[in-house]
Write a protein that holds these residues in place. Structure first.
Motif, PDB file in Angstrom:
ATOM      1  N   GLU A  85     -23.161  23.013   0.645  1.00 12.46           N
ATOM      2  CA  GLU A  85     -23.356  21.723   1.319  1.00 12.46           C
ATOM      3  C   GLU A  85     -22.041  20.974   1.352  1.00 12.46           C
ATOM      4  OE1 GLU A  85     -24.773  18.959  -2.461  1.00 12.46           O
ATOM      5  OE2 GLU A  85     -26.277  19.722  -1.059  1.00 12.46           O
ATOM      6  N   ARG A  86     -21.955  20.008   2.275  1.00 13.75           N
ATOM      7  CA  ARG A  86     -20.716  19.255   2.410  1.00 13.75           C
ATOM      8  C   ARG A  86     -20.543  18.291   1.245  1.00 13.75           C
ATOM      9  NH1 ARG A  86     -18.461  15.293   7.263  1.00 13.75           N
ATOM     10  NH2 ARG A  86     -16.266  15.828   6.934  1.00 13.75           N
ATOM     11  N   GLY A  87     -19.283  18.031   0.883  1.00 12.51           N
ATOM     12  CA  GLY A  87     -18.995  17.071  -0.175  1.00 12.51           C
ATOM     13  C   GLY A  87     -19.552  15.695   0.145  1.00 12.51           C
ATOM     14  N   ARG A  88     -19.780  14.910  -0.867  1.00  8.94           N
ATOM     15  CA  ARG A  88     -20.353  13.576  -0.694  1.00  8.94           C
ATOM     16  C   ARG A  88     -19.210  12.563  -0.567  1.00  8.94           C
ATOM     17  NH1 ARG A  88     -25.758  13.861  -1.701  1.00  8.94           N
ATOM     18  NH2 ARG A  88     -26.476  15.732  -2.795  1.00  8.94           N
ATOM     19  N   TYR A  89     -18.875  12.226   0.669  1.00 13.14           N
ATOM     20  CA  TYR A  89     -17.765  11.328   0.969  1.00 13.14           C
ATOM     21  C   TYR A  89     -18.286   9.960   1.405  1.00 13.14           C
ATOM     22  CZ  TYR A  89     -15.644  15.943   1.212  1.00 13.14           C
ATOM     23  OH  TYR A  89     -15.257  17.232   0.929  1.00 13.14           O
ATOM     24  N   PRO A  90     -17.442   8.922   1.322  1.00  9.50           N
ATOM     25  CA  PRO A  90     -17.874   7.592   1.785  1.00  9.50           C
ATOM     26  C   PRO A  90     -18.239   7.605   3.269  1.00  9.50           C
ATOM     27  CG  PRO A  90     -15.839   7.449   0.509  1.00  9.50           C
ATOM     28  CD  PRO A  90     -16.076   8.905   0.769  1.00  9.50           C
ATOM     29  N   GLU A  91     -19.147   6.732   3.659  1.00  5.59           N
ATOM     30  CA  GLU A  91     -19.544   6.635   5.069  1.00  5.59           C
ATOM     31  C   GLU A  91     -18.477   5.950   5.900  1.00  5.59           C
ATOM     32  OE1 GLU A  91     -23.360   4.934   5.695  1.00  5.59           O
ATOM     33  OE2 GLU A  91     -24.400   6.315   4.354  1.00  5.59           O
ATOM     34  N   ASP A  92     -17.779   4.986   5.327  1.00  4.87           N
ATOM     35  CA  ASP A  92     -16.726   4.274   6.054  1.00  4.87           C
ATOM     36  C   ASP A  92     -15.663   5.285   6.503  1.00  4.87           C
ATOM     37  OD1 ASP A  92     -13.926   2.988   6.080  1.00  4.87           O
ATOM     38  OD2 ASP A  92     -15.237   1.236   6.100  1.00  4.87           O
ATOM     39  N   PRO A  93     -15.324   5.342   7.795  1.00  2.31           N
ATOM     40  CA  PRO A  93     -14.388   6.369   8.301  1.00  2.31           C
ATOM     41  C   PRO A  93     -13.012   6.362   7.648  1.00  2.31           C
ATOM     42  CG  PRO A  93     -15.579   5.351  10.111  1.00  2.31           C
ATOM     43  CD  PRO A  93     -15.898   4.537   8.894  1.00  2.31           C
ATOM     44  N   LEU A  94     -12.466   5.186   7.353  1.00  3.29           N
ATOM     45  CA  LEU A  94     -11.142   5.131   6.732  1.00  3.29           C
ATOM     46  C   LEU A  94     -11.193   5.666   5.301  1.00  3.29           C
ATOM     47  CD1 LEU A  94      -8.159   4.374   6.708  1.00  3.29           C
ATOM     48  CD2 LEU A  94      -8.828   2.043   6.054  1.00  3.29           C
ATOM     49  N   LEU A  95     -12.200   5.264   4.557  1.00  3.80           N
ATOM     50  CA  LEU A  95     -12.334   5.737   3.183  1.00  3.80           C
ATOM     51  C   LEU A  95     -12.625   7.235   3.158  1.00  3.80           C
ATOM     52  CD1 LEU A  95     -14.384   2.800   1.621  1.00  3.80           C
ATOM     53  CD2 LEU A  95     -11.900   3.063   1.821  1.00  3.80           C
ATOM     54  N   ARG A  96     -13.429   7.695   4.117  1.00  2.00           N
ATOM     55  CA  ARG A  96     -13.717   9.133   4.198  1.00  2.00           C
ATOM     56  C   ARG A  96     -12.457   9.915   4.533  1.00  2.00           C
ATOM     57  NH1 ARG A  96     -17.681   8.866   7.510  1.00  2.00           N
ATOM     58  NH2 ARG A  96     -16.567   9.368   9.430  1.00  2.00           N
ATOM     59  N   TRP A  97     -11.639   9.388   5.431  1.00  2.00           N
ATOM     60  CA  TRP A  97     -10.377  10.039   5.798  1.00  2.00           C
ATOM     61  C   TRP A  97      -9.480  10.204   4.576  1.00  2.00           C
ATOM     62  CZ3 TRP A  97      -5.474   7.570   5.699  1.00  2.00           C
ATOM     63  CH2 TRP A  97      -4.422   8.325   6.236  1.00  2.00           C
ATOM     64  N   MET A  98      -9.519   9.247   3.661  1.00  2.00           N
ATOM     65  CA  MET A  98      -8.668   9.310   2.474  1.00  2.00           C
ATOM     66  C   MET A  98      -9.006  10.486   1.566  1.00  2.00           C
ATOM     67  SD  MET A  98      -8.368   5.332   1.225  1.00  2.00           S
ATOM     68  CE  MET A  98      -7.391   4.118   2.122  1.00  2.00           C
ATOM     69  N   VAL A  99     -10.282  10.907   1.561  1.00  2.00           N
ATOM     70  CA  VAL A  99     -10.699  11.916   0.571  1.00  2.00           C
ATOM     71  C   VAL A  99     -11.401  13.126   1.188  1.00  2.00           C
ATOM     72  CG1 VAL A  99     -10.874  10.237  -1.300  1.00  2.00           C
ATOM     73  CG2 VAL A  99     -12.872  10.678   0.137  1.00  2.00           C
ATOM     74  N   ALA A 100     -11.508  13.184   2.510  1.00  2.00           N
ATOM     75  CA  ALA A 100     -12.197  14.315   3.145  1.00  2.00           C
ATOM     76  C   ALA A 100     -11.537  15.629   2.752  1.00  2.00           C
ATOM     77  CB  ALA A 100     -12.183  14.156   4.661  1.00  2.00           C
TER      78      ALA A 100
END
Length: 257
Positions: free
Chosen positions: A89-104
């Motif tokens: 399954e995909r990692g659990r990343y923040p929903e906010d696109p900028l925050l997700r971009w930081m840790v995707a």
């Protein structure tokens, strides 16, 4: 962090006692986290890795719960050095696109560190490219300087008519392009932190900061060794694109309320 410094000292000691010298052609693990970019990965990125003048490497591709045909496209390349593993399954990343971009990509990247078998680790994003002598030049620079972590410069296409040169000395936030890095495998005890966004930095920047604080020996190869072209249909990439997506996300959230 004191703990990181102690663990680095132990890692270096273990390398001297049980690893020893690299020899003329040390084995390199190329790490690629990916998520549903099968075409770009197989047609743009991996071919530039397989075309390296340096030949002793493996390619460890880890899917972040891919649902496309990544596995089939990589098999079709017909190169046994390419290994693909897909997380359930995909990692659990923040929903906010900028925050997700930081840790995707954190989840598959940490898995790649576990699977890698090389004495050196090199990283490349699943839509970037390498110069043909990327590995050869980085290894040569590491050997000449005694560095444990080497990074080079990168051509980054921010917009259709805008290219930036990333990478500079001294190392620091925004100065180390992730797709232009090479480091010792005994540094794998340092993992990418999914919570990096909470301190306002990308997951790679937090990792490099921990390495610097621990005393890892860094060196900069002052030449372009990688590139990050726009993806088809893309007109902006990097933090600017993430910030635009964040504004659109916030607007949609406000409208929904």
């Amino acid at each position: 962090m004191p703990d990181d410094r102690a663990r680095l000292a132990l890692a270096r000691l273990g390398h001297r006692l049980f690893g020893g010298a690299d020899g003329p052609e040390p084995f390199v693990s190329v790490l690629i986290p990916t998520w549903n970019r099968a075409a770009l990965l197989a047609e743009r990125t991996v071919p530039t890795v397989l075309a390296q003048s340096y030949r002793r490497f493996e390619v460890v591709v880890v899917g972040d719960g891919c649902t496309d045909d990544t596995a089939a496209r990589l098999r079709a390349l017909g190169d046994e050095r390419v290994r693909f593993f897909n997380l359930p399954e995909r990692g659990r990343y923040p929903e906010d696109p900028l925050l997700r971009w930081m840790v995707a990509g954190t989840a598959p990247l940490n898995r790649a560190l576990e699977l890698a078998r090389g004495r050196w680790f090199a990283y490349i994003d699943d839509d970037d490219t390498w110069e043909p002598d990327h590995l050869a030049s980085m290894l040569e620079h590491a050997r000449a300087t005694g560095a444990e972590f080497v990074y080079g410069a990168m051509d980054f296409q921010r917009a259709p008519a805008e290219w930036l040169r990333l990478g500079a000395w001294p190392p620091g936030t925004g100065r180390i392009p992730h797709s232009a890095t090479l480091y010792r495998s005994y540094l794998r005890f340092l993992r990418y932190d999914l919570e990096a966004w909470r301190v306002g930095v990308g997951v790679d920047s937090l990792m490099w900061g921990r390495m610097l604080d621990a005393g890892v020996r860094f060196s900069f190869l002052d030449r372009v060794v990688a590139a990050s072209p726009l993806r088809p249909g893309q007109d902006l990439q990097g933090q600017g694109a993430a910030e635009r997506a964040q504004r659109e996300y916030a607007s949609a959230q406000g409208g929904a309320g």
